[in-house]
Design a protein around this motif. Structure first.
Motif: not given
Length: 496
Positions: A240-243, A274-282
């Protein structure tokens, strides 16, 4: 025979020590070891070269090691950080091949079929990997062979200069390797040695049926995979990519405005990734490294995954009072400790604004009190009011619109709180509850609610309920059992 595949194993025997060294600890300037609690004792699990030269070894108890070397410096293992470091190295290894995977706690496996020529051949590729890891302060050994097991055995047990097993020569080259190269349980290795089977070649004259009968299917499978008789592919695990984002300062900073500006820039970088990988931060962590080598970490959580920098920054700003800059801050690092797939949903502006405000309230309360203490009601299928909902953590509760408004049901349901009757009646005209006296002005009822018989004998009994408007203001829900003498009244709920 050759299977047409070539596997490269990177074995990092002192990965925990190397990781501590990368963090700034002088692990190569003293006697140093990493410890863990095993078999009801604190034992050494990883040592630096000075400790090994002195005769200390993994598995030795800390008490025994201290008796032999009182100046030994130890730190407790951090398995989660070691695992994260290994995964980071796996992402780095993707530059050599897209087929890579972590194996155990200290191995990386790479399927380099058709890749080695890009680096000048297998030997040149192995040397290049070792040099790059040395630049990262990581000690490594390389093994290359036709199978995973053979590559791991070559990396761990191969003599210097003989860790690359040529294609098609796996069986011949492994014959002189120790029986430990099977990578089976210690008990199985002990049994094999007790029978005089000390090298892999000692197994060659034996029949597979005899091996399975004596040692079980596990040993036979390991033996077949080692020699290539059974398939054992490298299953790539996509890391998983590191943000995260990091900022170093030419001069230490300490002013709140400087810290805030640095946080803004770090958050923008993380949100962009996050936007580039379509992830959201929790959940996120802000790590602060001071000029005096002290560290501090600030953690925050969010109610919903987000890619909006402002929501993240507002939660950190509430904890700025915990930051002690000391002699100044050299480095700041922002990392997402929990990220989830993010799917934007189009909503009406008013609904979206209301949801954002609620999410921010839950996040703020959760970061101050703990998310396990911020609860919401969750509807359940039951006609009994006190069973028509349950409490769940607000961050786990999704608003799915299952609530059905009903004026005949209370906002708050109580677990049968006794009411002292001052002026009897049906319902009572005056009663005392929670230290206060109430006088009935109007009432509605009775409403008879039966038990949930399908849930067995533990379900509620038959009861009558009244809605009572009190002169003091509250509207209460009183209940009693029909036919009970004398009547025992209870407050079952409070209406809005």
């Amino acid at each position: 025979m050759s299977l047409g595949k070539r596997i490269l194993c990177i074995w990092m025997p002192r990965l925990p020590v190397n990781r501590f060294g990368r963090s700034g600890l002088p692990v190569e300037d003293c006697l140093f070891a990493v410890t863990a609690e095993e078999k009801n004792a604190v034992r050494l699990i990883c040592l630096n070269k000075h400790a090994r030269r002195l005769g200390l070894a993994p598995g030795m108890t800390l008490a025994t090691a201290r008796a032999a070397a009182p100046e030994l410096i130890t730190v407790a293992e951090e398995p989660l950080r070691d695992e994260a470091f290994l995964k980071a190295l796996q992402r780095w290894a993707n530059k050599f091949t897209p087929w890579s995977a972590c194996e155990g706690k200290d191995n990386l496996l790479l399927n380099i079929t058709g890749c080695a020529h890009l680096f000048g051949g297998e030997r040149a590729m192995a040397d290049y990997i070792v040099q790059e890891l040395a630049d990262k302060q990581v000690e490594a050994r390389i093994g290359v062979a036709d199978t995973k097991g053979a590559a791991m055995a070559a990396a761990r047990y191969g003599a210097k200069g003989e860790t690359i097993i040529p294609a098609g020569e796996t069986r011949q080259r492994l014959a002189k390797f120790p029986i430990e190269a099977l990578f089976v349980s210690d008990q199985t290795i002990f049994e094999l040695k007790r029978l005089g089977l000390k090298r892999i070649g000692d197994l060659y004259p034996l029949k597979s049926a005899d091996l399975m009968k004596r040692f079980g299917l596990g040993l036979l499978r390991a033996y077949e995979k080692l020699l290539g008789s059974a398939a054992d592919p490298v299953t790539p695990a996509k890391a998983q990519p590191i943000f995260a984002a990091r900022m170093s300062f030419p001069d230490p900073i300490g002013l709140t405005d400087d810290v805030s500006e640095a946080l803004n820039r770090l958050t923008d970088q993380v949100c962009k990734r996050l936007s580039e990988h379509a992830f959201g931060l929790r959940a996120a962590r802000l790590s602060i490294y001071r000029a005096d080598k002290q560290q501090m970490h600030i953690d925050i959580g969010l109610a919903r995954p987000t890619q909006e920098a402002k929501q993240i920054i507002r939660q950190f700003v509430l904890k700025f009072d915990k930051i002690d800059a000391g002699c100044g801050i050299d480095v700041m690092r922002l990392s997402a400790t929990k990220a989830e797939p993010f799917e934007p949903k189009q909503k009406r502006f008013a609904d979206a604004e209301k949801q954002n405000q609620l999410d921010e309230l839950v996040a703020t309360l959760g970061n101050q009190l703990g998310f396990d203490r911020v609860l919401r009601w969750r509807p359940l299928e039951s006609h009994l009011p006190r069973r028509s909902f349950r409490f769940v953590e607000a961050v786990q509760c999704k608003d799915d619109g299952q609530w059905k408004a009903s004026l005949s049901r209370p906002l708050m349901a109580y677990e049968g709180e006794h009411a002292t009757i001052l002026e009897p009646g049906r319902p009572p005209k005056r009663f005392e509850w929670r230290g206060r006296t109430f006088t009935a002005a109007r009432f509605k009822g009775p409403e008879r609610i039966g038990p949930e018989w399908w849930k067995g004998p533990q379900s509620d009994e038959l009861k009558d309920y009244w809605q009572i408007d009190c002169e003091e203001g509250p509207r209460l829900w009183l209940t009693t059992k029909p036919g009970e003498k004398p009547h025992r009244w209870e407050v079952a709920g409070l209406f809005p």
